[in-house]
Enzyme design. Structure first.
Site, mmCIF file in Angstrom:
data_model
loop_
_atom_site.group_PDB
_atom_site.id
_atom_site.type_symbol
_atom_site.label_atom_id
_atom_site.label_comp_id
_atom_site.label_asym_id
_atom_site.label_seq_id
_atom_site.Cartn_x
_atom_site.Cartn_y
_atom_site.Cartn_z
ATOM 1 N N TYR A 64 -38.331 -19.001 -5.359
ATOM 2 C CA TYR A 64 -39.198 -18.512 -4.281
ATOM 3 C C TYR A 64 -39.584 -19.640 -3.319
ATOM 4 C CZ TYR A 64 -39.626 -14.275 -7.114
ATOM 5 O OH TYR A 64 -39.351 -13.138 -7.827
ATOM 6 N N GLU B 69 -46.021 -11.508 -7.255
ATOM 7 C CA GLU B 69 -46.663 -12.235 -8.350
ATOM 8 C C GLU B 69 -45.596 -12.699 -9.321
ATOM 9 O OE1 GLU B 69 -48.514 -8.845 -8.515
ATOM 10 O OE2 GLU B 69 -50.346 -9.462 -7.494
HETATM 11 C C1 LIG Z 1 -34.920 -15.912 -10.004
HETATM 12 C C2 LIG Z 1 -33.477 -15.427 -9.978
HETATM 13 C C3 LIG Z 1 -33.415 -13.999 -9.446
HETATM 14 C C4 LIG Z 1 -32.674 -16.329 -9.027
HETATM 15 O O1 LIG Z 1 -31.344 -15.845 -8.952
HETATM 16 P P1 LIG Z 1 -30.095 -16.857 -9.042
HETATM 17 O O2 LIG Z 1 -28.871 -16.057 -8.816
HETATM 18 O O3 LIG Z 1 -30.176 -17.622 -10.314
HETATM 19 O O4 LIG Z 1 -30.420 -17.838 -7.817
HETATM 20 P P2 LIG Z 1 -29.364 -18.402 -6.762
HETATM 21 O O5 LIG Z 1 -28.214 -19.016 -7.484
HETATM 22 O O6 LIG Z 1 -29.020 -17.324 -5.785
HETATM 23 O O7 LIG Z 1 -30.210 -19.517 -6.033
HETATM 24 C C5 LIG Z 1 -30.654 -19.333 -4.697
HETATM 25 C C6 LIG Z 1 -31.397 -20.539 -4.232
HETATM 26 O O8 LIG Z 1 -32.551 -20.745 -5.035
HETATM 27 C C7 LIG Z 1 -32.512 -22.052 -5.573
HETATM 28 N N1 LIG Z 1 -32.994 -22.062 -6.945
HETATM 29 C C8 LIG Z 1 -32.556 -21.294 -7.948
HETATM 30 N N2 LIG Z 1 -33.209 -21.645 -9.087
HETATM 31 C C9 LIG Z 1 -34.043 -22.672 -8.734
HETATM 32 C C10 LIG Z 1 -34.962 -23.497 -9.448
HETATM 33 N N3 LIG Z 1 -35.136 -23.382 -10.773
HETATM 34 N N4 LIG Z 1 -35.659 -24.426 -8.770
HETATM 35 C C11 LIG Z 1 -35.481 -24.601 -7.457
HETATM 36 N N5 LIG Z 1 -34.614 -23.870 -6.723
HETATM 37 C C12 LIG Z 1 -33.914 -22.915 -7.373
HETATM 38 C C13 LIG Z 1 -31.046 -22.432 -5.584
HETATM 39 O O9 LIG Z 1 -30.919 -23.848 -5.580
HETATM 40 C C14 LIG Z 1 -30.542 -21.816 -4.340
HETATM 41 O O10 LIG Z 1 -30.881 -22.591 -3.213
HETATM 42 P P3 LIG Z 1 -29.760 -23.370 -2.406
HETATM 43 O O11 LIG Z 1 -28.846 -22.295 -1.877
HETATM 44 O O12 LIG Z 1 -30.532 -24.077 -1.360
HETATM 45 O O13 LIG Z 1 -29.077 -24.241 -3.409
HETATM 46 C C15 LIG Z 1 -32.821 -15.505 -11.380
HETATM 47 O O14 LIG Z 1 -32.957 -16.808 -11.865
HETATM 48 C C16 LIG Z 1 -33.351 -14.540 -12.403
HETATM 49 O O15 LIG Z 1 -32.874 -13.416 -12.528
HETATM 50 N N6 LIG Z 1 -34.369 -14.958 -13.201
HETATM 51 C C17 LIG Z 1 -34.898 -14.121 -14.284
HETATM 52 C C18 LIG Z 1 -35.720 -12.965 -13.764
HETATM 53 C C19 LIG Z 1 -36.977 -13.455 -13.076
HETATM 54 O O16 LIG Z 1 -37.693 -14.284 -13.601
HETATM 55 N N7 LIG Z 1 -37.230 -12.881 -11.895
HETATM 56 C C20 LIG Z 1 -38.417 -13.172 -11.121
HETATM 57 C C21 LIG Z 1 -39.561 -12.349 -11.584
HETATM 58 S S1 LIG Z 1 -41.016 -12.573 -10.592
#
Ligand SMILES: CC(C)(COP(=O)(O)OP(=O)(O)OC[C@H]1O[C@@H](n2cnc3c(N)ncnc32)[C@H](O)[C@@H]1OP(=O)(O)O)[C@@H](O)C(=O)NCCC(=O)NCCS
Length: 164
Positions: free
Chosen positions: A134, A122
């Site tokens: 995701y 979720e």
């Molecule tokens: C969600 C989260 C874990 C992603 O981690 P991250 O290290 O920033 O993501 P990455 O750099 O590893 O990205 C991985 C892939 O996701 C994609 N991605 C990341 N953010 C994105 C966005 N806003 N929209 C679309 N794709 C996205 C990247 O483009 C990458 O894909 P690619 O390899 O094809 O380019 C991070 O942003 C975070 O900690 N957010 C805050 C906590 C949170 O909200 N967690 C989820 C709770 S349900």
């Protein structure tokens, strides 16, 4: 039911979580506005069968991200298992560098080892970054759960990934 899923993965930056890391997890969750788990919540999760708790370490051995989820029984067919992701986060200053992907891949690798066929989570409907992440990882939005979260009150998107 699988147990003992706390071994580290092949990537040396991905390490198991133990009780000494709980303060780090709480700090990162707080900085990234994740739903707040208490220290007791994490301690309880250690005891759950199928629990998967992994953290990502920097070169200086500092925890800069984590994922918490669990493999759960599904249906009557023994080989069909589901997993849930409860929290995944990367330190704000380290986001967008592929590190979330690293943690996610490690979580999925554990799921595959245990024949998981679907992964569920979720996410707040306003959390566009996580939803984008995701969707990049092939999750589909299957349902909206109104008033799912408090502080602030908000709907959750229920998302599902089929593992082939
Ligand atoms: C969600 C989260 C874990 C992603 O981690 P991250 O290290 O920033 O993501 P990455 O750099 O590893 O990205 C991985 C892939 O996701 C994609 N991605 C990341 N953010 C994105 C966005 N806003 N929209 C679309 N794709 C996205 C990247 O483009 C990458 O894909 P690619 O390899 O094809 O380019 C991070 O942003 C975070 O900690 N957010 C805050 C906590 C949170 O909200 N967690 C989820 C709770 S349900």
């Amino acid at each position: 039911m699988p147990t003992g899923l706390d071994k580290s993965t092949d990537d040396p930056r991905i390490r198991p979580v133990d009780s000494s890391h709980i303060a780090d997890l709480i700090r990162i969750a707080d900085e990234t506005n994740l739903s707040a788990w208490t220290a007791q919540n994490y301690l309880d999760e250690f005891q759950m069968p199928g629990s998967i708790m992994l953290r990502l370490e920097s070169d200086l051995n500092v925890t800069i991200g984590f994922v918490v989820g669990r493999i759960v029984e599904a249906g009557v067919v023994e080989t069909e298992q589901q997993a849930e992701i409860y929290n995944i986060a990367i330190d704000k200053s380290e986001q967008g560098k592929g590190l979330g992907q690293l943690l996610f891949d490690a979580f999925i690798a554990k799921c595959r080892e245990h024949k998981v066929t679907s992964v569920w989570l979720e996410v707040r409907e306003s959390n566009e970054k996580a939803i984008g992440f995701y969707k990049t990882n092939s999750f589909e939005h299957v349902q909206t759960r109104d008033n799912f979260y408090n502080n602030p009150r908000e709907a959750a998107l229920l998302m599902k990934l089929i593992l082939k």
